[in-house]
Write a protein that holds these residues in place. Structure first.
Motif, PDB file in Angstrom:
ATOM      1  N   LEU A   5       1.979  79.397 -10.764  1.00 41.39           N
ATOM      2  CA  LEU A   5       3.087  80.319 -11.001  1.00 41.39           C
ATOM      3  C   LEU A   5       4.252  80.042 -10.065  1.00 41.39           C
ATOM      4  CD1 LEU A   5       1.226  83.672 -11.708  1.00 41.39           C
ATOM      5  CD2 LEU A   5       2.335  82.158 -13.340  1.00 41.39           C
ATOM      6  N   GLU A   6       3.978  79.458  -8.900  1.00 36.51           N
ATOM      7  CA  GLU A   6       5.056  79.114  -7.975  1.00 36.51           C
ATOM      8  C   GLU A   6       5.858  77.923  -8.476  1.00 36.51           C
ATOM      9  OE1 GLU A   6       3.019  78.574  -4.294  1.00 36.51           O
ATOM     10  OE2 GLU A   6       2.488  80.679  -4.165  1.00 36.51           O
ATOM     11  N   ALA A   7       5.354  77.237  -9.484  1.00 41.44           N
ATOM     12  CA  ALA A   7       6.057  76.082 -10.042  1.00 41.44           C
ATOM     13  C   ALA A   7       7.306  76.503 -10.797  1.00 41.44           C
ATOM     14  CB  ALA A   7       5.120  75.300 -10.971  1.00 41.44           C
ATOM     15  N   ILE A   8       7.439  77.801 -11.073  1.00 41.24           N
ATOM     16  CA  ILE A   8       8.552  78.327 -11.864  1.00 41.24           C
ATOM     17  C   ILE A   8       9.270  79.426 -11.099  1.00 41.24           C
ATOM     18  CG2 ILE A   8       9.164  79.564 -13.997  1.00 41.24           C
ATOM     19  CD1 ILE A   8       8.198  76.696 -14.462  1.00 41.24           C
ATOM     20  N   ASP A   9      10.581  79.384 -11.113  1.00 45.29           N
ATOM     21  CA  ASP A   9      11.394  80.491 -10.613  1.00 45.29           C
ATOM     22  C   ASP A   9      11.652  81.392 -11.817  1.00 45.29           C
ATOM     23  OD1 ASP A   9      13.312  82.270  -9.748  1.00 45.29           O
ATOM     24  OD2 ASP A   9      14.620  80.742  -8.879  1.00 45.29           O
ATOM     25  N   HIS A  10      10.837  82.415 -11.959  1.00 41.20           N
ATOM     26  CA  HIS A  10      10.916  83.264 -13.144  1.00 41.20           C
ATOM     27  C   HIS A  10      12.210  84.077 -13.212  1.00 41.20           C
ATOM     28  CE1 HIS A  10       7.006  82.324 -14.802  1.00 41.20           C
ATOM     29  NE2 HIS A  10       6.557  82.303 -13.563  1.00 41.20           N
ATOM     30  N   SER A  11      12.929  84.172 -12.093  1.00 37.43           N
ATOM     31  CA  SER A  11      14.202  84.894 -12.141  1.00 37.43           C
ATOM     32  C   SER A  11      15.218  84.164 -13.027  1.00 37.43           C
ATOM     33  CB  SER A  11      14.763  85.099 -10.732  1.00 37.43           C
ATOM     34  OG  SER A  11      15.162  83.870 -10.156  1.00 37.43           O
ATOM     35  N   VAL A  12      15.102  82.834 -13.113  1.00 34.71           N
ATOM     36  CA  VAL A  12      15.999  82.066 -13.980  1.00 34.71           C
ATOM     37  C   VAL A  12      15.817  82.508 -15.432  1.00 34.71           C
ATOM     38  CG1 VAL A  12      16.512  79.754 -14.874  1.00 34.71           C
ATOM     39  CG2 VAL A  12      16.079  80.082 -12.426  1.00 34.71           C
ATOM     40  N   LEU A  13      14.567  82.619 -15.857  1.00 37.93           N
ATOM     41  CA  LEU A  13      14.284  83.042 -17.231  1.00 37.93           C
ATOM     42  C   LEU A  13      14.627  84.510 -17.451  1.00 37.93           C
ATOM     43  CD1 LEU A  13      10.957  81.143 -17.885  1.00 37.93           C
ATOM     44  CD2 LEU A  13      13.176  80.712 -18.908  1.00 37.93           C
ATOM     45  N   SER A  65      16.289  70.205 -18.730  1.00 38.61           N
ATOM     46  CA  SER A  65      15.441  71.187 -19.417  1.00 38.61           C
ATOM     47  C   SER A  65      14.548  71.922 -18.429  1.00 38.61           C
ATOM     48  CB  SER A  65      14.617  70.521 -20.524  1.00 38.61           C
ATOM     49  OG  SER A  65      13.801  69.507 -20.010  1.00 38.61           O
ATOM     50  N   SER A  66      14.066  71.232 -17.404  1.00 33.29           N
ATOM     51  CA  SER A  66      13.217  71.876 -16.400  1.00 33.29           C
ATOM     52  C   SER A  66      13.968  72.965 -15.649  1.00 33.29           C
ATOM     53  CB  SER A  66      12.703  70.840 -15.394  1.00 33.29           C
ATOM     54  OG  SER A  66      11.904  69.883 -16.024  1.00 33.29           O
ATOM     55  N   ARG A  67      15.142  72.620 -15.188  1.00 34.87           N
ATOM     56  CA  ARG A  67      15.920  73.591 -14.417  1.00 34.87           C
ATOM     57  C   ARG A  67      16.347  74.783 -15.266  1.00 34.87           C
ATOM     58  NH1 ARG A  67      19.358  69.443 -10.601  1.00 34.87           N
ATOM     59  NH2 ARG A  67      17.718  69.186  -9.053  1.00 34.87           N
ATOM     60  N   SER A  68      16.624  74.547 -16.545  1.00 33.04           N
ATOM     61  CA  SER A  68      17.038  75.660 -17.401  1.00 33.04           C
ATOM     62  C   SER A  68      15.916  76.665 -17.604  1.00 33.04           C
ATOM     63  CB  SER A  68      17.567  75.157 -18.749  1.00 33.04           C
ATOM     64  OG  SER A  68      16.517  74.622 -19.524  1.00 33.04           O
ATOM     65  N   LEU A  69      14.670  76.224 -17.406  1.00 34.81           N
ATOM     66  CA  LEU A  69      13.526  77.128 -17.551  1.00 34.81           C
ATOM     67  C   LEU A  69      12.948  77.558 -16.204  1.00 34.81           C
ATOM     68  CD1 LEU A  69      11.689  75.543 -20.595  1.00 34.81           C
ATOM     69  CD2 LEU A  69      13.094  77.597 -20.536  1.00 34.81           C
ATOM     70  N   GLY A  70      13.620  77.198 -15.121  1.00 39.12           N
ATOM     71  CA  GLY A  70      13.188  77.637 -13.800  1.00 39.12           C
ATOM     72  C   GLY A  70      12.193  76.721 -13.116  1.00 39.12           C
ATOM     73  N   ALA A  71      11.912  75.543 -13.674  1.00 42.95           N
ATOM     74  CA  ALA A  71      10.991  74.584 -13.058  1.00 42.95           C
ATOM     75  C   ALA A  71      11.785  73.737 -12.062  1.00 42.95           C
ATOM     76  CB  ALA A  71      10.325  73.726 -14.127  1.00 42.95           C
ATOM     77  N   MET A  72      12.143  74.349 -10.960  1.00 40.26           N
ATOM     78  CA  MET A  72      13.061  73.730 -10.017  1.00 40.26           C
ATOM     79  C   MET A  72      12.459  72.518  -9.303  1.00 40.26           C
ATOM     80  SD  MET A  72      15.324  75.513 -10.978  1.00 40.26           S
ATOM     81  CE  MET A  72      16.772  76.380 -10.490  1.00 40.26           C
ATOM     82  N   HIS A  73      11.186  72.580  -8.940  1.00 38.19           N
ATOM     83  CA  HIS A  73      10.555  71.431  -8.271  1.00 38.19           C
ATOM     84  C   HIS A  73      10.529  70.226  -9.215  1.00 38.19           C
ATOM     85  CE1 HIS A  73       7.974  68.966  -5.830  1.00 38.19           C
ATOM     86  NE2 HIS A  73       7.056  68.931  -6.776  1.00 38.19           N
ATOM     87  N   LEU A  74      10.117  70.449 -10.458  1.00 39.80           N
ATOM     88  CA  LEU A  74      10.102  69.372 -11.444  1.00 39.80           C
ATOM     89  C   LEU A  74      11.512  68.841 -11.669  1.00 39.80           C
ATOM     90  CD1 LEU A  74       8.568  67.638 -13.488  1.00 39.80           C
ATOM     91  CD2 LEU A  74       8.792  69.528 -15.131  1.00 39.80           C
ATOM     92  N   GLY A  75      12.480  69.722 -11.745  1.00 41.19           N
ATOM     93  CA  GLY A  75      13.867  69.303 -11.914  1.00 41.19           C
ATOM     94  C   GLY A  75      14.366  68.465 -10.746  1.00 41.19           C
ATOM     95  N   SER A  76      13.948  68.827  -9.540  1.00 41.92           N
ATOM     96  CA  SER A  76      14.357  68.058  -8.354  1.00 41.92           C
ATOM     97  C   SER A  76      13.727  66.665  -8.344  1.00 41.92           C
ATOM     98  CB  SER A  76      13.972  68.806  -7.076  1.00 41.92           C
ATOM     99  OG  SER A  76      14.728  69.996  -6.984  1.00 41.92           O
ATOM    100  N   LEU A  77      12.443  66.586  -8.703  1.00 48.83           N
ATOM    101  CA  LEU A  77      11.799  65.275  -8.813  1.00 48.83           C
ATOM    102  C   LEU A  77      12.540  64.413  -9.825  1.00 48.83           C
ATOM    103  CD1 LEU A  77       7.988  66.156  -8.930  1.00 48.83           C
ATOM    104  CD2 LEU A  77       9.148  64.825  -7.160  1.00 48.83           C
ATOM    105  N   ALA A  78      12.827  64.999 -10.986  1.00 54.51           N
ATOM    106  CA  ALA A  78      13.511  64.257 -12.046  1.00 54.51           C
ATOM    107  C   ALA A  78      14.889  63.793 -11.592  1.00 54.51           C
ATOM    108  CB  ALA A  78      13.608  65.118 -13.309  1.00 54.51           C
ATOM    109  N   GLU A  79      15.572  64.604 -10.796  1.00 53.58           N
ATOM    110  CA  GLU A  79      16.896  64.211 -10.313  1.00 53.58           C
ATOM    111  C   GLU A  79      16.815  62.988  -9.391  1.00 53.58           C
ATOM    112  OE1 GLU A  79      20.903  66.220  -8.499  1.00 53.58           O
ATOM    113  OE2 GLU A  79      18.993  67.100  -7.881  1.00 53.58           O
TER     114      GLU A  79
END
Length: 133
Positions: A5-13, A65-79
């Motif tokens: 659950l920490e993999a997602i920033d649910h406030s974004v959604l 797509s990751s960042r738009s759904l709050g998956a910030m860690h995944l989005g950072s890796l992808a960046e």
């Protein structure tokens, strides 16, 4: 709270759903279903690929797509992967590439636990591992 659950920033959604009004919840479920169903191919292209340009394109799409759904860690890796692949320096990001699938699996699990539809909630997440050598 579990690591998944920490993999997602649910406030974004939550903010996104609030902006959408009455249909927000349904739109989020649809977006989560689409992300889970279609982003696995992007992860495969990043983890298994050897063409820096294809890896860059896949990482760019996964980042957004990751960042738009709050998956910030995944989005950072992808960046990091996107920018390094652009310069064809894949040997410098072996750890980031190896971390992509576990980060994706964690993000999907967290998204599905809270926002997935009945169909995707029962769909197993890919657990295939790839050794980078």
């Amino acid at each position: 709270e579990s690591a998944g659950l920490e993999a997602i920033d649910h406030s974004v959604l939550a903010e996104f759903a609030e902006m959408l009004g009455d249909e927000g919840g349904a739109v989020i479920v649809s977006l989560v279903d689409t992300f889970v169903g279609e982003s696995a191919d992007l992860v495969d292209r990043i983890v298994d690929g050897d063409d820096p340009e294809d890896i860059r394109i896949a990482a760019h799409t996964l980042k957004s797509s990751s960042r738009s759904l709050g998956a910030m860690h995944l989005g950072s890796l992808a960046e990091v992967i996107e920018h390094t692949a652009k310069d064809e320096r894949l040997d410098e990001i072996v750890a980031e590439i190896a971390a992509t699938r576990p980060a994706f699996d964690a993000a999907c699990a967290a998204l599905l636990a809270r926002h997935g539809s009945a169909e995707t909630a029962t769909t197993p997440i890919a657990t295939e591992t790839t050794t980078i050598g």
